[in-house]
Write a protein that holds these residues in place. Structure first.
Motif, short mmCIF file in Angstrom:
data_model
loop_
_atom_site.label_atom_id
_atom_site.label_comp_id
_atom_site.label_asym_id
_atom_site.label_seq_id
_atom_site.Cartn_x
_atom_site.Cartn_y
_atom_site.Cartn_z
N MET A 26 -31.75 -5.86 50.34
CA MET A 26 -33.17 -5.59 50.55
C MET A 26 -34.01 -6.87 50.52
O MET A 26 -35.01 -6.97 51.22
N LEU A 27 -33.61 -7.85 49.74
CA LEU A 27 -34.33 -9.12 49.71
C LEU A 27 -34.33 -9.76 51.10
O LEU A 27 -35.35 -10.24 51.57
N LEU A 41 -42.35 -9.26 52.28
CA LEU A 41 -42.69 -10.05 51.09
C LEU A 41 -43.50 -11.29 51.44
O LEU A 41 -43.99 -11.98 50.56
N LEU A 101 -39.48 -5.85 44.61
CA LEU A 101 -38.43 -5.16 45.37
C LEU A 101 -38.30 -3.71 44.94
O LEU A 101 -38.16 -2.82 45.78
N ALA A 111 -38.95 -0.52 47.44
CA ALA A 111 -37.68 0.16 47.77
C ALA A 111 -37.88 1.55 48.36
O ALA A 111 -37.24 1.89 49.36
#
Length: 162
Positions: A42-43, A50, A131, A135
């Protein structure tokens, strides 16, 4: 209290050795024996969301590579980051300051008794919390994409179900 079924089955967990073997086949034993770090996909997938530049993401990935234990924050020297990233010390400082301003990283000054200031410690809990917060949205977007690619697409779903 609800009674659990005696027929419930527990899925076997892949042993560490099996996971190592898969990684060895994928990346090569010689590469894997030099180490690895765990990064949530996910990063990488949420880089745009982000607001991370490619270099800021690279800095975060480097910090994560030094984060071996949940209870011990990473503390790489700027020199180590400079060598790994091919950036100047000043560029490293600027990118970390940007990450700090975004609330993703917190610098913690460290001092040794007779040595004075030593490398900073970096708290990545801001990144972890961000995160966790996004999510559900990422998961929802993936589900919409899955539904859209199925036969009949989204036509069979009510918008409130999505």
């Amino acid at each position: 209290m609800a009674k659990t079924s005696s027929t419930a089955q527990v899925a076997p967990i892949r042993s560490t050795r099996a996971a190592e073997h898969i990684s060895d086949r994928k990346w090569g034993k010689q590469v894997m024996k030099l180490g690895f770090c765990i990064i949530p996909s996910m990063l990488l997938q949420a880089q745009q969301r982000l607001g991370l530049s490619p270099t800021q993401l690279a800095v975060l990935l480097q910090l994560a590579d030094f984060w071996w234990d949940n209870d011990r924050k990473p503390y790489p020297s700027k020199e180590a980051l400079k060598e790994r990233l091919g950036l100047s010390t000043r560029q490293i400082q600027r990118h970390i300051a940007d990450l700090e301003q975004a609330g993703l990283v917190k610098r913690i000054e460290r001092r040794a008794a007779h040595l004075g200031k030593i490398s900073n410690e970096y708290d990545l809990s801001g990144l972890v919390e961000r995160l966790k917060k996004i999510a559900p949205d990422v998961e929802k977007a993936k589900e919409i994409k899955r539904q859209a690619t199925r036969r009949g697409g989204l036509a069979n779903k009510k918008m409130e179900d999505i």
